[in-house]
Design a protein around this motif. Structure first.
Motif, mmCIF file in Angstrom:
data_model
loop_
_atom_site.group_PDB
_atom_site.id
_atom_site.type_symbol
_atom_site.label_atom_id
_atom_site.label_comp_id
_atom_site.label_asym_id
_atom_site.label_seq_id
_atom_site.Cartn_x
_atom_site.Cartn_y
_atom_site.Cartn_z
ATOM 1 N N TYR A 92 27.595 37.524 31.396
ATOM 2 C CA TYR A 92 28.455 38.365 30.560
ATOM 3 C C TYR A 92 28.735 39.697 31.252
ATOM 4 N N LEU A 93 27.692 40.335 31.778
ATOM 5 C CA LEU A 93 27.874 41.623 32.449
ATOM 6 C C LEU A 93 28.713 41.467 33.718
ATOM 7 N N ASN A 94 28.539 40.342 34.394
ATOM 8 C CA ASN A 94 29.328 40.098 35.604
ATOM 9 C C ASN A 94 30.819 40.040 35.262
ATOM 10 N N ARG A 95 31.132 39.358 34.178
ATOM 11 C CA ARG A 95 32.526 39.267 33.734
ATOM 12 C C ARG A 95 33.061 40.655 33.362
ATOM 13 N N GLU A 96 32.234 41.449 32.712
ATOM 14 C CA GLU A 96 32.664 42.793 32.306
ATOM 15 C C GLU A 96 32.925 43.681 33.518
ATOM 16 N N HIS A 97 32.141 43.526 34.564
ATOM 17 C CA HIS A 97 32.368 44.328 35.775
ATOM 18 C C HIS A 97 33.581 43.818 36.552
ATOM 19 N N PHE A 98 33.848 42.526 36.477
ATOM 20 C CA PHE A 98 35.086 42.009 37.067
ATOM 21 C C PHE A 98 36.291 42.627 36.371
ATOM 22 N N LYS A 99 36.194 42.802 35.061
ATOM 23 C CA LYS A 99 37.306 43.373 34.292
ATOM 24 C C LYS A 99 37.600 44.800 34.722
ATOM 25 N N ARG A 100 36.587 45.489 35.244
ATOM 26 C CA ARG A 100 36.766 46.867 35.689
ATOM 27 C C ARG A 100 37.541 46.950 37.009
ATOM 28 N N LEU A 101 37.617 45.836 37.730
ATOM 29 C CA LEU A 101 38.300 45.836 39.023
ATOM 30 C C LEU A 101 39.807 45.775 38.832
ATOM 31 N N ASN A 102 40.541 46.439 39.716
ATOM 32 C CA ASN A 102 41.998 46.258 39.705
ATOM 33 C C ASN A 102 42.339 45.012 40.518
ATOM 34 N N GLU A 103 43.593 44.595 40.458
ATOM 35 C CA GLU A 103 43.990 43.344 41.107
ATOM 36 C C GLU A 103 43.824 43.403 42.622
ATOM 37 N N SER A 104 44.004 44.573 43.192
ATOM 38 C CA SER A 104 43.861 44.720 44.639
ATOM 39 C C SER A 104 42.416 44.508 45.079
ATOM 40 N N ASP A 105 41.455 45.142 44.375
ATOM 41 C CA ASP A 105 40.041 44.990 44.724
ATOM 42 C C ASP A 105 39.562 43.564 44.481
ATOM 43 N N PHE A 106 40.067 42.957 43.415
ATOM 44 C CA PHE A 106 39.687 41.575 43.107
ATOM 45 C C PHE A 106 40.185 40.640 44.218
ATOM 46 N N ILE A 126 46.983 36.918 43.698
ATOM 47 C CA ILE A 126 45.706 36.213 43.658
ATOM 48 C C ILE A 126 44.698 37.026 42.851
ATOM 49 N N GLY A 127 44.743 38.345 43.023
ATOM 50 C CA GLY A 127 43.875 39.207 42.222
ATOM 51 C C GLY A 127 44.190 39.094 40.748
ATOM 52 N N GLY A 128 45.482 39.028 40.425
ATOM 53 C CA GLY A 128 45.889 38.872 39.032
ATOM 54 C C GLY A 128 45.476 37.529 38.469
ATOM 55 N N LEU A 129 45.597 36.498 39.293
ATOM 56 C CA LEU A 129 45.190 35.147 38.886
ATOM 57 C C LEU A 129 43.685 35.121 38.607
ATOM 58 N N ALA A 130 42.927 35.798 39.464
ATOM 59 C CA ALA A 130 41.475 35.857 39.293
ATOM 60 C C ALA A 130 41.107 36.529 37.974
ATOM 61 N N LYS A 131 41.776 37.635 37.670
ATOM 62 C CA LYS A 131 41.486 38.338 36.414
ATOM 63 C C LYS A 131 41.825 37.457 35.213
ATOM 64 N N LEU A 132 42.863 36.658 35.360
ATOM 65 C CA LEU A 132 43.262 35.754 34.278
ATOM 66 C C LEU A 132 42.173 34.708 34.030
ATOM 67 N N PHE A 133 41.546 34.239 35.100
ATOM 68 C CA PHE A 133 40.521 33.206 34.977
ATOM 69 C C PHE A 133 39.217 33.725 34.370
ATOM 70 N N LEU A 134 39.110 35.045 34.181
ATOM 71 C CA LEU A 134 37.914 35.588 33.536
ATOM 72 C C LEU A 134 37.774 35.088 32.104
ATOM 73 N N GLN A 135 38.835 34.519 31.570
ATOM 74 C CA GLN A 135 38.758 33.951 30.229
ATOM 75 C C GLN A 135 37.841 32.723 30.186
ATOM 76 N N GLU A 136 37.660 32.082 31.342
ATOM 77 C CA GLU A 136 36.850 30.863 31.360
ATOM 78 C C GLU A 136 35.861 30.797 32.526
ATOM 79 N N ALA A 137 35.736 31.878 33.276
ATOM 80 C CA ALA A 137 34.801 31.905 34.409
ATOM 81 C C ALA A 137 34.114 33.266 34.449
#
Length: 441
Positions: free
Chosen positions: A298-312, A323-334
């Motif tokens: 859960y905390l890992n997902r929350e810290h991913f949410k703090r990243l911008n698309e460039s850092d992701f 790809i960064g935007g796609l990654a943030k989108l997948f936080l709904q299920e990963a």
């Protein structure tokens, strides 16, 4: 000065990392230096380059040190201090063989009493043993100290006997080397695991016998339990920091989790810099804490949410913002980088249209739609189109409808028959359609 003293004999355990984090935080709060002391005196168990791995991990977590020392470099000083204690009569040579001591231990077991070394044994085997050890002469007094977490701790006089400070090869024991090095580097506060509680009075005694009277503060951290409620051992994969990193957990999320374990924190999600502002070692619970992988996820997902698309995107090895935007989108299920990378790799890999999806064969429809999409992409650039336009063209040109259209479309675009809504995904994949629409030939 505060210190973290890892041993290069195995992987960094999360309990070790937790101690390192707390020592680092307190050093920053007290505006004192932070020392890394590699305790490499156990030559038989040292693992080549493990020290470099430990330092690399500390650096990755932002636990930057002011000084770095190797304990073995102080051997000559350890031996000088041992000689000082011998001259003062505070330490002595012991010629007991291992076999003799083992026989005494067996006698204690048979009598059902605790084994305790007797100083009168010291020279009984002087003729048979040319390589004695050096022991610190035990004082017949109760010892105590105040722990910042556990409170007042006392040791009865019968709990401490004359213990070894130099082995028969002249190598200092852990407690002797540790106590002296803490003196040499003017350590003011020590945070370590509760398995060291029994070592503390020995180290205090060594320093007292060396006429060192600076009061060092101690905080002994409760053990970390595995998810089964038993003490987490090095055999538990999740106990290894390197394993957690390899699984795709962010350093900042692991730090967040370790600082929050059994602790009262003003906020749920935070980073190291924020924790330095409010951390209080006395708020750590006295009782053992259970490792909770779900909480870490859960905390890992929350810290991913703090990243911008460039850092992701950079974490995924690219500078492509989509790809960064796609990654943030997948936080709904990963919730880990590995899980997200797997989903993205599936999108950009040739799709297997012949396997069963949801126990159904969509291969015929996939072949039809694949041919349609190849023609569409050859005739039109959909990089700036919206999903509705793309879907309308694909449906009209393929002649497919309903489930027999949407399932094959999802399979060809994502490599799976279910997942996030395609209209959400399309925003980030539309400029890559030529690479995405592939099948295993």
């Amino acid at each position: 000065m505060l210190r973290f003293a890892p041993s290069p004999t195995g992987d960094m355990h999360i309990g070790n990392l937790r101690a390192a984090v707390f020592n680092y935080i307190i050093s920053k709060q007290k505006k004192e230096k932070f020392l890394i002391r590699i305790e490499d005196t156990d030559f038989a168990r040292n693992i080549a380059d493990k020290d470099k791995e430990i330092l690399s991990i500390l650096n990755l977590f932002g636990l930057l040190w002011d000084d770095l020392v190797y304990q073995s470099n102080n051997f000559s000083k350890h031996q000088q201090f041992a000689n000082f204690l011998i001259k003062k009569g505070r330490a002595f040579y012991c010629y007991c063989t291992k076999e003799f001591l083992e026989s005494k231990k067996q006698e204690a077991i048979e009598k059902k009493i605790p084994f305790r070394y007797d100083d009168s044994w010291a020279e009984l085997q002087k003729e048979q043993n040319p390589k004695p050890v050096v022991r610190l002469r035990c004082q017949e007094k109760k010892m105590s100290f105040d722990d910042e977490i556990k409170g007042h701790i006392e040791f009865e006089s019968n709990e401490l006997d004359s213990f070894v400070i130099l082995r028969d090869d002249g190598i200092p024991t852990y407690n002797f080397a540790c106590a002296i090095d803490d003196m040499l580097y003017d350590i003011s506060f020590i945070v370590r695991g509760e398995d060291h509680v029994s070592n503390t009075p020995k180290q205090m005694m060594i320093q007292k016998y060396l006429d060192y009277h600076k009061k060092i503060k101690y905080a002994h951290l409760p053990i970390i339990l595995g998810e089964d409620g038993k003490k987490m051992s090095k055999r538990d994969a999740s106990s290894s920091v390197q394993y957690l990193l390899s699984e795709g957990f962010l350093p900042q999320a692991i730090l967040n989790y370790l600082i929050g374990m059994g602790n009262k924190t003003p906020t749920e999600v935070f980073d190291l810099k924020e924790a330095i502002e409010w951390f209080d070692i006395t708020h750590i619970a006295k009782s053992p804490v259970k490792f909770d992988l779900k909480r870490l996820r859960y905390l890992n997902r929350e810290h991913f949410k703090r990243l911008n698309e460039s850092d992701f995107a950079l974490l995924l090895g690219t500078t492509d913002l989509s790809i960064g935007g796609l990654a943030k989108l997948f936080l709904q299920e990963a919730s880990t980088l590995n899980e997200i990378r797997t989903k993205i790799d599936l999108i950009f890999s040739p799709k297997d249209i012949y396997k069963l999806y949801e126990n159904q064969d969509f291969s015929k429809e996939c072949q039809m739609l694949f041919a349609t999409l190849k023609t569409m992409l050859a005739n039109k650039d959909y990089a700036k189109s919206d999903y509705e336009e793309f879907k309308k063209d694909a449906m009209e040109q393929s002649g497919l409808k309903g489930k027999m259209f949407f399932k094959p479309l999802r399979i060809l675009l994502t490599g799976d028959s279910h997942g996030l809504e395609l209209d959400m995904l399309f925003v980030f994949i539309r400029m890559h359609l030529q690479k995405i629409v592939m099948i295993v030939e």
